[in-house]
Design a protein around this motif. Structure first.
Motif, PDB file in Angstrom:
ATOM      1  N   LEU A   1       0.829  -1.204   0.000  1.00 43.30           N
ATOM      2  CA  LEU A   1       0.000   0.000   0.000  1.00 43.30           C
ATOM      3  C   LEU A   1       0.865   1.257   0.000  1.00 43.30           C
ATOM      4  O   LEU A   1       0.572   2.228  -0.711  1.00 43.30           O
ATOM      5  CB  LEU A   1      -0.935   0.002   1.210  1.00 43.30           C
ATOM      6  N   ALA A   2       1.927   1.233   0.785  1.00 40.28           N
ATOM      7  CA  ALA A   2       2.825   2.393   0.840  1.00 40.28           C
ATOM      8  C   ALA A   2       3.495   2.629  -0.509  1.00 40.28           C
ATOM      9  O   ALA A   2       3.649   3.772  -0.948  1.00 40.28           O
ATOM     10  CB  ALA A   2       3.876   2.190   1.932  1.00 40.28           C
ATOM     11  N   SER A   3       3.867   1.540  -1.177  1.00 40.83           N
ATOM     12  CA  SER A   3       4.491   1.652  -2.493  1.00 40.83           C
ATOM     13  C   SER A   3       3.535   2.308  -3.493  1.00 40.83           C
ATOM     14  O   SER A   3       3.917   3.211  -4.247  1.00 40.83           O
ATOM     15  CB  SER A   3       4.897   0.260  -2.984  1.00 40.83           C
ATOM     16  N   ALA A   4       2.288   1.862  -3.504  1.00 41.50           N
ATOM     17  CA  ALA A   4       1.297   2.427  -4.423  1.00 41.50           C
ATOM     18  C   ALA A   4       0.957   3.870  -4.046  1.00 41.50           C
ATOM     19  O   ALA A   4       0.835   4.727  -4.919  1.00 41.50           O
ATOM     20  CB  ALA A   4       0.039   1.563  -4.415  1.00 41.50           C
ATOM     21  N   ALA A   5       0.823   4.127  -2.759  1.00 43.48           N
ATOM     22  CA  ALA A   5       0.473   5.483  -2.302  1.00 43.48           C
ATOM     23  C   ALA A   5       1.549   6.487  -2.701  1.00 43.48           C
ATOM     24  O   ALA A   5       1.236   7.629  -3.065  1.00 43.48           O
ATOM     25  CB  ALA A   5       0.272   5.492  -0.789  1.00 43.48           C
ATOM     26  N   ALA A   6       2.797   6.074  -2.666  1.00 41.97           N
ATOM     27  CA  ALA A   6       3.895   6.974  -3.014  1.00 41.97           C
ATOM     28  C   ALA A   6       3.841   7.403  -4.479  1.00 41.97           C
ATOM     29  O   ALA A   6       4.362   8.461  -4.835  1.00 41.97           O
ATOM     30  CB  ALA A   6       5.236   6.303  -2.717  1.00 41.97           C
ATOM     31  N   ALA A   7       3.203   6.611  -5.308  1.00 45.51           N
ATOM     32  CA  ALA A   7       3.129   6.921  -6.742  1.00 45.51           C
ATOM     33  C   ALA A   7       1.932   7.804  -7.105  1.00 45.51           C
ATOM     34  O   ALA A   7       1.845   8.285  -8.232  1.00 45.51           O
ATOM     35  CB  ALA A   7       3.065   5.624  -7.544  1.00 45.51           C
ATOM     36  N   MET A   8       1.024   8.001  -6.176  1.00 45.54           N
ATOM     37  CA  MET A   8      -0.161   8.816  -6.456  1.00 45.54           C
ATOM     38  C   MET A   8       0.218  10.298  -6.512  1.00 45.54           C
ATOM     39  O   MET A   8       0.970  10.778  -5.678  1.00 45.54           O
ATOM     40  CB  MET A   8      -1.236   8.607  -5.392  1.00 45.54           C
ATOM     41  N   THR A   9      -0.324  10.982  -7.490  1.00 47.07           N
ATOM     42  CA  THR A   9       0.013  12.384  -7.742  1.00 47.07           C
ATOM     43  C   THR A   9      -1.211  13.275  -7.516  1.00 47.07           C
ATOM     44  O   THR A   9      -2.337  12.772  -7.369  1.00 47.07           O
ATOM     45  CB  THR A   9       0.469  12.561  -9.203  1.00 47.07           C
ATOM     46  N   PRO A  10      -1.013  14.576  -7.509  1.00 45.53           N
ATOM     47  CA  PRO A  10      -2.169  15.475  -7.430  1.00 45.53           C
ATOM     48  C   PRO A  10      -3.182  15.223  -8.552  1.00 45.53           C
ATOM     49  O   PRO A  10      -4.385  15.409  -8.357  1.00 45.53           O
ATOM     50  CB  PRO A  10      -1.541  16.870  -7.552  1.00 45.53           C
ATOM     51  N   PHE A  11      -2.709  14.785  -9.702  1.00 44.03           N
ATOM     52  CA  PHE A  11      -3.608  14.446 -10.809  1.00 44.03           C
ATOM     53  C   PHE A  11      -4.570  13.340 -10.384  1.00 44.03           C
ATOM     54  O   PHE A  11      -5.773  13.426 -10.612  1.00 44.03           O
ATOM     55  CB  PHE A  11      -2.783  14.006 -12.023  1.00 44.03           C
ATOM     56  N   ASN A  12      -4.039  12.283  -9.739  1.00 39.57           N
ATOM     57  CA  ASN A  12      -4.888  11.188  -9.262  1.00 39.57           C
ATOM     58  C   ASN A  12      -5.893  11.689  -8.229  1.00 39.57           C
ATOM     59  O   ASN A  12      -7.055  11.302  -8.249  1.00 39.57           O
ATOM     60  CB  ASN A  12      -4.041  10.079  -8.628  1.00 39.57           C
ATOM     61  N   ARG A  13      -5.419  12.537  -7.347  1.00 40.81           N
ATOM     62  CA  ARG A  13      -6.285  13.063  -6.282  1.00 40.81           C
ATOM     63  C   ARG A  13      -7.422  13.904  -6.853  1.00 40.81           C
ATOM     64  O   ARG A  13      -8.557  13.787  -6.434  1.00 40.81           O
ATOM     65  CB  ARG A  13      -5.448  13.891  -5.312  1.00 40.81           C
ATOM     66  N   GLU A  14      -7.100  14.723  -7.822  1.00 41.41           N
ATOM     67  CA  GLU A  14      -8.098  15.604  -8.425  1.00 41.41           C
ATOM     68  C   GLU A  14      -9.170  14.819  -9.174  1.00 41.41           C
ATOM     69  O   GLU A  14     -10.354  15.152  -9.109  1.00 41.41           O
ATOM     70  CB  GLU A  14      -7.406  16.574  -9.385  1.00 41.41           C
ATOM     71  N   LEU A  15      -8.765  13.775  -9.875  1.00 38.23           N
ATOM     72  CA  LEU A  15      -9.712  13.037 -10.700  1.00 38.23           C
ATOM     73  C   LEU A  15     -10.486  11.959  -9.949  1.00 38.23           C
ATOM     74  O   LEU A  15     -11.495  11.463 -10.446  1.00 38.23           O
ATOM     75  CB  LEU A  15      -8.995  12.417 -11.894  1.00 38.23           C
ATOM     76  N   GLY A  16     -10.054  11.615  -8.741  1.00 38.25           N
ATOM     77  CA  GLY A  16     -10.707  10.556  -7.974  1.00 38.25           C
ATOM     78  C   GLY A  16     -12.209  10.732  -7.816  1.00 38.25           C
ATOM     79  O   GLY A  16     -12.987   9.835  -8.169  1.00 38.25           O
ATOM     80  N   PRO A  17     -12.680  11.871  -7.296  1.00 37.22           N
ATOM     81  CA  PRO A  17     -14.128  12.041  -7.120  1.00 37.22           C
ATOM     82  C   PRO A  17     -14.898  12.023  -8.446  1.00 37.22           C
ATOM     83  O   PRO A  17     -15.994  11.469  -8.524  1.00 37.22           O
ATOM     84  CB  PRO A  17     -14.251  13.408  -6.437  1.00 37.22           C
ATOM     85  N   ARG A  18     -14.326  12.610  -9.474  1.00 38.60           N
ATOM     86  CA  ARG A  18     -14.994  12.620 -10.780  1.00 38.60           C
ATOM     87  C   ARG A  18     -15.095  11.201 -11.329  1.00 38.60           C
ATOM     88  O   ARG A  18     -16.118  10.806 -11.882  1.00 38.60           O
ATOM     89  CB  ARG A  18     -14.240  13.526 -11.748  1.00 38.60           C
ATOM     90  N   LEU A  19     -14.052  10.430 -11.165  1.00 40.28           N
ATOM     91  CA  LEU A  19     -14.056   9.044 -11.618  1.00 40.28           C
ATOM     92  C   LEU A  19     -15.155   8.251 -10.913  1.00 40.28           C
ATOM     93  O   LEU A  19     -15.932   7.532 -11.564  1.00 40.28           O
ATOM     94  CB  LEU A  19     -12.690   8.400 -11.366  1.00 40.28           C
ATOM     95  N   GLU A  20     -15.249   8.383  -9.609  1.00 41.04           N
ATOM     96  CA  GLU A  20     -16.278   7.664  -8.859  1.00 41.04           C
ATOM     97  C   GLU A  20     -17.680   8.085  -9.297  1.00 41.04           C
ATOM     98  O   GLU A  20     -18.580   7.249  -9.414  1.00 41.04           O
ATOM     99  CB  GLU A  20     -16.102   7.877  -7.353  1.00 41.04           C
TER     100      GLU A  20
END
Length: 189
Positions: free
Chosen positions: A87-106
């Motif tokens: 989980l830590a490995s994957a979390a480290a790769a998440m960018t502001p782009f991923n964060r911004e698009l998360g709610p829209r994707l859901e």
């Protein structure tokens, strides 16, 4: 129209999510996505097989990051400690782009049973990658499968919280979510 840009994949994802939100998934065409991204249809098809695949962008990378973290966890790590490393490995790769698009994707996924089915398959694929990495460490099948499913649940919960603005970093949220699930297991008896 430019032939190649290094951020084409992100541009396609962003364009698709905006169009899906504005006019619906079914009404959006690949041509519209390419046009909104400022790229060509042929470039789109170099990155994705169809418009549905835009919503699964990064799944293989995410699964590989989970597996890599599990594989490189200390040899004496428990199965859940190895999952925490994934989980830590994957979390480290998440960018502001991923964060911004998360709610829209859901929100887009919630509008279509086809997309909901694809989202479930994505989670199955992530759990399979984690389970395989755990089995490669010598963890038995039932324990590996259970730990992997807990990892997927923890990541899903943490990513949703992070996407909605909770915390600056995703990694502590994944660790906290996994700890809550571990505690819930002990209550099951």
């Amino acid at each position: 129209m430019p032939r190649w840009k290094p951020d084409a994949r992100e541009r396609f994802v962003s364009a698709a999510l905006h169009l899906f939100s504005e006019q619906g998934y079914d009404e959006t065409t690949v041509a519209q996505i390419a046009d909104r991204a400022g790229l060509t249809r042929s470039t789109f098809f170099r990155h994705f097989t169809d418009k549905r695949e835009v919503l699964a962008a990064g799944q293989e990378t995410l699964s590989a990051l989970f597996a890599e973290g599990i594989t490189t966890a200390p040899a004496d790590a428990t199965p859940l400690a190895a999952v925490a490393a994934g989980l830590a490995s994957a979390a480290a790769a998440m960018t502001p782009f991923n964060r911004e698009l998360g709610p829209r994707l859901e929100a887009v996924i919630a509008t279509s049973s086809e997309l909901q089915e694809r989202a479930v398959l994505k989670k199955v694929g992530m759990a399979a990658a984690m389970s395989e990495a755990l089995r490669n460490r010598g963890v038995s099948e039932p324990v590996a499968a259970t730990a992997a499913e807990l990892g997927v649940l923890a990541f899903k919960e943490a990513f949703a919280a992070w996407s909605s603005g909770e915390g600056e970093e995703l990694a502590p949220l994944t660790a906290a979510a996994l700890d809550r699930l571990r505690a819930a297991l002990t209550e099951l008896g």
